[in-house]
Each structure stands twice: as structure tokens, then as C-alpha cells.
Design an enzyme around this catalytic site. Sequence first.
Site, PDB file in Angstrom:
ATOM      1  N   THR A 107       0.812  -1.205   0.000  1.00  0.00           N
ATOM      2  CA  THR A 107       0.000   0.000   0.000  1.00  0.00           C
ATOM      3  C   THR A 107       0.854   1.268   0.000  1.00  0.00           C
ATOM      4  O   THR A 107       2.002   1.247   0.457  1.00  0.00           O
ATOM      5  CB  THR A 107      -0.894   0.008   1.263  1.00  0.00           C
ATOM      6  OG1 THR A 107      -1.500   1.274   1.404  1.00  0.00           O
ATOM      7  CG2 THR A 107      -0.087  -0.284   2.534  1.00  0.00           C
ATOM      8  N   ASP A 108       0.262   2.372  -0.445  1.00  0.00           N
ATOM      9  CA  ASP A 108       0.965   3.660  -0.380  1.00  0.00           C
ATOM     10  C   ASP A 108       1.100   4.162   1.064  1.00  0.00           C
ATOM     11  O   ASP A 108       1.895   5.060   1.344  1.00  0.00           O
ATOM     12  CB  ASP A 108       0.263   4.716  -1.260  1.00  0.00           C
ATOM     13  CG  ASP A 108      -1.191   4.979  -0.884  1.00  0.00           C
ATOM     14  OD1 ASP A 108      -1.692   4.361   0.076  1.00  0.00           O
ATOM     15  OD2 ASP A 108      -1.826   5.818  -1.560  1.00  0.00           O
ATOM     16  N   GLU A 109       0.310   3.568   1.983  1.00  0.00           N
ATOM     17  CA  GLU A 109       0.308   4.081   3.365  1.00  0.00           C
ATOM     18  C   GLU A 109       1.648   3.889   4.061  1.00  0.00           C
ATOM     19  O   GLU A 109       1.923   4.553   5.066  1.00  0.00           O
ATOM     20  CB  GLU A 109      -0.813   3.418   4.179  1.00  0.00           C
ATOM     21  CG  GLU A 109      -2.184   3.671   3.567  1.00  0.00           C
ATOM     22  CD  GLU A 109      -3.343   3.444   4.505  1.00  0.00           C
ATOM     23  OE1 GLU A 109      -3.128   3.368   5.724  1.00  0.00           O
ATOM     24  OE2 GLU A 109      -4.480   3.362   4.011  1.00  0.00           O
ATOM     25  N   TYR A 132      -1.699  -0.577  11.034  1.00  0.00           N
ATOM     26  CA  TYR A 132      -1.856  -1.233   9.725  1.00  0.00           C
ATOM     27  C   TYR A 132      -0.649  -0.952   8.835  1.00  0.00           C
ATOM     28  O   TYR A 132      -0.018  -1.873   8.309  1.00  0.00           O
ATOM     29  CB  TYR A 132      -3.145  -0.751   9.033  1.00  0.00           C
ATOM     30  CG  TYR A 132      -3.193  -1.075   7.553  1.00  0.00           C
ATOM     31  CD1 TYR A 132      -3.297  -2.379   7.101  1.00  0.00           C
ATOM     32  CD2 TYR A 132      -3.107  -0.057   6.583  1.00  0.00           C
ATOM     33  CE1 TYR A 132      -3.326  -2.685   5.735  1.00  0.00           C
ATOM     34  CE2 TYR A 132      -3.132  -0.353   5.219  1.00  0.00           C
ATOM     35  CZ  TYR A 132      -3.241  -1.668   4.804  1.00  0.00           C
ATOM     36  OH  TYR A 132      -3.261  -1.956   3.447  1.00  0.00           O
ATOM     37  N   LYS A 172       2.275  -3.427   7.290  1.00  0.00           N
ATOM     38  CA  LYS A 172       2.531  -3.596   5.850  1.00  0.00           C
ATOM     39  C   LYS A 172       3.983  -3.233   5.530  1.00  0.00           C
ATOM     40  O   LYS A 172       4.643  -3.897   4.733  1.00  0.00           O
ATOM     41  CB  LYS A 172       1.568  -2.742   5.013  1.00  0.00           C
ATOM     42  CG  LYS A 172       0.116  -3.195   5.035  1.00  0.00           C
ATOM     43  CD  LYS A 172      -0.119  -4.574   4.423  1.00  0.00           C
ATOM     44  CE  LYS A 172       0.095  -4.635   2.931  1.00  0.00           C
ATOM     45  NZ  LYS A 172      -0.321  -5.952   2.381  1.00  0.00           N
TER      46      LYS A 172
HETATM   47  P1  NAD Z   1      -9.651  -7.329   2.202  1.00  0.00           P
HETATM   48  O1  NAD Z   1      -9.644  -7.074   3.670  1.00  0.00           O
HETATM   49  O2  NAD Z   1     -10.871  -7.049   1.412  1.00  0.00           O
HETATM   50  O3  NAD Z   1      -9.283  -8.876   1.936  1.00  0.00           O
HETATM   51  C1  NAD Z   1      -8.261  -9.537   2.637  1.00  0.00           C
HETATM   52  C2  NAD Z   1      -8.423 -11.041   2.412  1.00  0.00           C
HETATM   53  O4  NAD Z   1      -7.368 -11.707   3.108  1.00  0.00           O
HETATM   54  C3  NAD Z   1      -9.740 -11.619   2.952  1.00  0.00           C
HETATM   55  O5  NAD Z   1     -10.315 -12.468   1.995  1.00  0.00           O
HETATM   56  C4  NAD Z   1      -9.324 -12.397   4.186  1.00  0.00           C
HETATM   57  O6  NAD Z   1     -10.162 -13.500   4.473  1.00  0.00           O
HETATM   58  C5  NAD Z   1      -7.919 -12.820   3.813  1.00  0.00           C
HETATM   59  N1  NAD Z   1      -7.080 -13.078   5.000  1.00  0.00           N
HETATM   60  C6  NAD Z   1      -6.923 -12.268   6.082  1.00  0.00           C
HETATM   61  N2  NAD Z   1      -6.098 -12.844   6.961  1.00  0.00           N
HETATM   62  C7  NAD Z   1      -5.708 -14.032   6.426  1.00  0.00           C
HETATM   63  C8  NAD Z   1      -4.841 -15.065   6.844  1.00  0.00           C
HETATM   64  N3  NAD Z   1      -4.210 -15.023   8.041  1.00  0.00           N
HETATM   65  N4  NAD Z   1      -4.657 -16.134   6.036  1.00  0.00           N
HETATM   66  C9  NAD Z   1      -5.293 -16.213   4.830  1.00  0.00           C
HETATM   67  N5  NAD Z   1      -6.144 -15.265   4.385  1.00  0.00           N
HETATM   68  C10 NAD Z   1      -6.339 -14.182   5.176  1.00  0.00           C
HETATM   69  O7  NAD Z   1      -8.394  -6.550   1.639  1.00  0.00           O
HETATM   70  P2  NAD Z   1      -8.204  -5.768   0.257  1.00  0.00           P
HETATM   71  O8  NAD Z   1      -8.706  -4.405   0.406  1.00  0.00           O
HETATM   72  O9  NAD Z   1      -8.671  -6.622  -0.844  1.00  0.00           O
HETATM   73  O10 NAD Z   1      -6.617  -5.696   0.212  1.00  0.00           O
HETATM   74  C11 NAD Z   1      -5.852  -6.767  -0.354  1.00  0.00           C
HETATM   75  C12 NAD Z   1      -4.379  -6.434  -0.246  1.00  0.00           C
HETATM   76  O11 NAD Z   1      -4.120  -5.221  -0.962  1.00  0.00           O
HETATM   77  C13 NAD Z   1      -3.894  -6.197   1.179  1.00  0.00           C
HETATM   78  O12 NAD Z   1      -2.608  -6.741   1.282  1.00  0.00           O
HETATM   79  C14 NAD Z   1      -3.856  -4.688   1.318  1.00  0.00           C
HETATM   80  O13 NAD Z   1      -2.889  -4.285   2.243  1.00  0.00           O
HETATM   81  C15 NAD Z   1      -3.495  -4.270  -0.099  1.00  0.00           C
HETATM   82  N6  NAD Z   1      -3.975  -2.941  -0.520  1.00  0.00           N
HETATM   83  C16 NAD Z   1      -5.297  -2.593  -0.376  1.00  0.00           C
HETATM   84  C17 NAD Z   1      -5.728  -1.352  -0.837  1.00  0.00           C
HETATM   85  C18 NAD Z   1      -7.177  -0.928  -0.745  1.00  0.00           C
HETATM   86  O14 NAD Z   1      -7.508   0.215  -1.061  1.00  0.00           O
HETATM   87  N7  NAD Z   1      -8.089  -1.796  -0.350  1.00  0.00           N
HETATM   88  C19 NAD Z   1      -4.820  -0.468  -1.418  1.00  0.00           C
HETATM   89  C20 NAD Z   1      -3.474  -0.847  -1.533  1.00  0.00           C
HETATM   90  C21 NAD Z   1      -3.067  -2.097  -1.092  1.00  0.00           C
HETATM   91  O1  TDX Z   2     -16.372   6.228   8.271  1.00  0.00           O
HETATM   92  C1  TDX Z   2     -15.362   6.733   7.743  1.00  0.00           C
HETATM   93  N1  TDX Z   2     -15.208   8.101   7.735  1.00  0.00           N
HETATM   94  C2  TDX Z   2     -14.131   8.731   7.190  1.00  0.00           C
HETATM   95  O2  TDX Z   2     -14.054   9.965   7.205  1.00  0.00           O
HETATM   96  C3  TDX Z   2     -14.333   5.938   7.135  1.00  0.00           C
HETATM   97  C4  TDX Z   2     -14.443   4.434   7.108  1.00  0.00           C
HETATM   98  C5  TDX Z   2     -13.250   6.586   6.580  1.00  0.00           C
HETATM   99  N2  TDX Z   2     -13.129   7.939   6.617  1.00  0.00           N
HETATM  100  C6  TDX Z   2     -11.937   8.578   6.015  1.00  0.00           C
HETATM  101  C7  TDX Z   2     -10.609   8.043   6.478  1.00  0.00           C
HETATM  102  C8  TDX Z   2      -9.736   8.183   5.261  1.00  0.00           C
HETATM  103  O3  TDX Z   2      -9.187   9.491   5.199  1.00  0.00           O
HETATM  104  O4  TDX Z   2     -11.989   8.278   4.614  1.00  0.00           O
HETATM  105  C9  TDX Z   2     -10.687   7.999   4.087  1.00  0.00           C
HETATM  106  C10 TDX Z   2     -10.683   6.591   3.500  1.00  0.00           C
HETATM  107  O5  TDX Z   2     -10.823   5.687   4.583  1.00  0.00           O
HETATM  108  P1  TDX Z   2     -10.787   4.082   4.389  1.00  0.00           P
HETATM  109  O6  TDX Z   2     -11.794   3.702   3.372  1.00  0.00           O
HETATM  110  O7  TDX Z   2     -10.841   3.470   5.746  1.00  0.00           O
HETATM  111  O8  TDX Z   2      -9.361   3.873   3.699  1.00  0.00           O
HETATM  112  P2  TDX Z   2      -7.874   4.274   4.169  1.00  0.00           P
HETATM  113  O9  TDX Z   2      -7.774   4.397   5.630  1.00  0.00           O
HETATM  114  O10 TDX Z   2      -7.446   5.447   3.340  1.00  0.00           O
HETATM  115  O11 TDX Z   2      -7.075   2.939   3.715  1.00  0.00           O
HETATM  116  C11 TDX Z   2      -7.397   2.272   2.473  1.00  0.00           C
HETATM  117  O12 TDX Z   2      -6.495   2.582   1.457  1.00  0.00           O
HETATM  118  C12 TDX Z   2      -5.204   2.034   1.513  1.00  0.00           C
HETATM  119  C13 TDX Z   2      -7.476   0.766   2.665  1.00  0.00           C
HETATM  120  O13 TDX Z   2      -8.364   0.468   3.725  1.00  0.00           O
HETATM  121  C14 TDX Z   2      -6.126   0.174   2.920  1.00  0.00           C
HETATM  122  O14 TDX Z   2      -6.196  -1.237   2.999  1.00  0.00           O
HETATM  123  C15 TDX Z   2      -5.220   0.535   1.787  1.00  0.00           C
HETATM  124  O15 TDX Z   2      -3.934   0.075   2.021  1.00  0.00           O
END
Ligand code: NAD
Ligand code: TDX
Length: 353
Positions: free
Chosen positions: A134-136, A160, A164
Site C-alpha cells: 500500500t501507499d500508506e 496497519y 505492511k
Molecule cells: P480485504 O480485507 O478485502 O481482503 C483480505 C483477504 O485476506 C480476505 O479475503 C481475508 O479472508 C484474507 N485473510 C486475512 N487474513 C488471512 C490469513 N491469516 N490467512 C489467509 N487469508 C487471510 O483486503 P483488500 O482491500 O482486498 O486488500 C488486499 C491487499 O491489498 C492487502 O494486502 C492490502 O494491504 C493491499 N492494498 C489494499 C488497498 C485498498 O484500497 N483496499 C490499497 C493498496 C493495497
Molecule cells: O467512516 C469513515 N469516515 C471517514 O471519514 C471511514 C471508514 C473513513 N473515513 C476517512 C478516512 C480516510 O481518510 O476516509 C478515508 C478513507 O478511509 P478508508 O476507506 O478506511 O481507507 P484508508 O484508511 O485510506 O485505507 C485504504 O487505502 C489504503 C485501505 O483500507 C487500505 O487497505 C489501503 O492500504
Amino acid sequence: MANRTIIITGGAGFIGSHVVRLFVNKYPDYRIINVDKLTYAGNLENLKDIENRPNYRFVKADICDFDAMLALIKDEKVDGIIHLAAESHVDRSIKDPFTFARTNVLGTLSLLQAARTCWEESGWEGKRFYHISTDEVYGALQFDGKLFREETKYDPHSPYSASKASSDHFVRAFHDTYGMPTIVTNCSNNYGPYQFPEKLIPLFINNIRYRKPLPVYGKGENVRDWLYVEDHARAIDLIFHKGKIAETYNIGGFNEWKNIDLIKVLIKTVDKVLGRPEGADDDLITFVQDRAGHDLRYAIDSSKLKSELGWEPSLQFEEGIEKTVRWYLDNQEWLDNVTSGDYQNYYKSMYKL
Ligand code: NAD
Ligand code: TDX
């Protein structure tokens, strides 16, 4: 390369399900093994359309289970791993950091060590461990126009992002120490179908639909850089096949939005699709206590990916948002199914409902 056998971890989650679907459809000669523990965020419903394909197998397992990972990689002669399994929600990491360290750090290490054990024996040739991050991990930007680049120093703030960052370092250490062929990518915020409705976009679409308050953290000034999930999946496909070993690639849409402005777009789009008058739901915006350690701004420079591999996002943001809004409004049953049980209790305690 034909006849590959690839493990995709976290394939029942949001991004993972799009990656599994893309690979199963696009590569009939590959064997795709989805390894997922099925936590609250993992739902096999996300993959109903491909679950019976002959080139797909689901294995319910925890990536922290080293013996299970070792046996699977060995027995299936796995030559590629695309690792997405993780705990992914920042708010949950603030409440329960241990679970994040366990899955994101120790789980990644267990998978790396299992792959290393098998691949050192059979030879590194043709193998690939691709870690999705992630960019975080880069920390927070100010409002100064700067972007995260691949060389930006890591500076994670939330449990988190710290977990990562640690997993990214382990992946690179396995390359540098043992010669494992690894790749790491760092992507910005994804949005689209099948995202668990605790994240901003699906949570707010659902709340607007039912005219529930929209809890905006702080003043809604924080900025995120949004990418449609299928564009991320396309980038993963490209990088898995064409990316250079030991490289890092940033993935993002050059698409920054202040939360409050994005929320206004969501309200407008939901109201439009539901045929409600413009402005009907503006009063749902409710400013609540800020997230602890809330990073001010994320913005990704993905120009390396464009210049080296030719990837670009395919969807304009307004188009992606409307598509996403329509998907959630049309898929109420999915939403009800994934939010029953454990999640309901967590959500109630989180918002003191
Ligand atoms: P998500 O939470 O929707 O899905 C995570 C999946 O991992 C789930 O299916 C869960 O059951 C599985 N999982 C969790 N713990 C596990 C374990 N111990 N063993 C096996 N499976 C397990 O997450 P997402 O949003 O799809 O993110 C996927 C990946 O991409 C993550 O690594 C996250 O850090 C990265 N990522 C997410 C975002 C975003 O915006 N969502 C952005 C950048 C990177
Ligand atoms: O109820 C809310 N109110 C609010 O103001 C929630 C859930 C979020 N927010 C804000 C927090 C953040 O600034 O909105 C923005 C986006 O929040 P999230 O959807 O929780 O995402 P973020 O915390 O930015 O992280 C996401 O992007 C990077 C994903 O959850 C991560 O897994 C990924 O790595």
C-alpha cells in the site's frame, strides 16, 4: 509461460477476488489456487461466477500456518505467488494491532519461508513471489503537490501501515539474503464492487441509500488518491508477467480527492441513481471525532509503471464512481450477506449503536 501454477492469497477479499477472476478468465492454462482464511472480510460469494472453473481451486487456510503453506507449495508445484492476504482496515488496526502483526507480518514471513524452502530445492528459475502493498507505508504528505515515489522513505503511522511496511521489508530481505525472485507494488486507495462495507466508499453508499448519518472523520480535509479496482488487477497481471525482479512499482490513478468532496460526489450520484432530488441527502454529513494518527494526504506517482510497462488507469473517476454506486445499489443481497454476524457486532460497538 503456459501451465503455471499460481497461489493467490486473500483471493476471497476485495482486490484478491478481482485478481483471481482476471487470472482464471484470462489464463485457462494456468492453475489458480486461491488461499484464504475467510475472515470477516473474505467471502466466497465474491467468486461465485468462477468457482466451478477447471483451472480454479479454493483452499481454506491461514497463511500463518507454515506447514500448510509448505505442503501446498510442494504438492501443487507452485511456481508463482501473488500475496494479497492481509488485515486491511486502518480503524481495526487501531483497536487490535496484534491481529495485524500476526497476519501481515508473521503470515507474510511464513509464506516467504515456505516458498523459499520449496524453491531453493527446485531452483529459483521461473519462480516469482509478488507482494501487494500500500501507499500508506510512505506516511503522510502535506498539501504541497509532492507525490510518493518508489524512492520515498518509509514512514508508516498506523498499526496497519507499520505491519505492511514490515512485511515489505521482509519480502525485500528474502531477495537480498536468499536470492528469492520478489516484486513489491504499493498502490493507492482502491474502490469498486465487492469491497467490504466498512471502507469509506461502500459504507457511505449504503448509508446514503438508507438515509443514515455519514460519519466524516475530523473536518473531511484528508486527501486520498483513488483507483478503480479492476485497473489495479490489470496492473498486477502486467507486473506479475513483465515486472523486473527485485523492483518496486507504485500504482495509482493521479486522482486525488479531499474526503468531503468525494462524499459530496457520492451523495449526488446515489441520489441521481435513486431518482431523489439533488441535495436531498446533503444533511446526512456528520462530522465525528477524527481517526487517531489520521494521515493527511496520500498521492502516488505511478509514472515508472507507465514509462516502463505502459500501464495506465482505464476508467475516469466519475464513470468508476457511477458504476460502483450502481453495483452496490443492485447487490443488496451481497451486502446483507457479508454484513451479517460478526461484522454487525463490531460495527455496533465502533459507532456505539
Ligand atoms: P480485504 O480485507 O478485502 O481482503 C483480505 C483477504 O485476506 C480476505 O479475503 C481475508 O479472508 C484474507 N485473510 C486475512 N487474513 C488471512 C490469513 N491469516 N490467512 C489467509 N487469508 C487471510 O483486503 P483488500 O482491500 O482486498 O486488500 C488486499 C491487499 O491489498 C492487502 O494486502 C492490502 O494491504 C493491499 N492494498 C489494499 C488497498 C485498498 O484500497 N483496499 C490499497 C493498496 C493495497
Ligand atoms: O467512516 C469513515 N469516515 C471517514 O471519514 C471511514 C471508514 C473513513 N473515513 C476517512 C478516512 C480516510 O481518510 O476516509 C478515508 C478513507 O478511509 P478508508 O476507506 O478506511 O481507507 P484508508 O484508511 O485510506 O485505507 C485504504 O487505502 C489504503 C485501505 O483500507 C487500505 O487497505 C489501503 O492500504
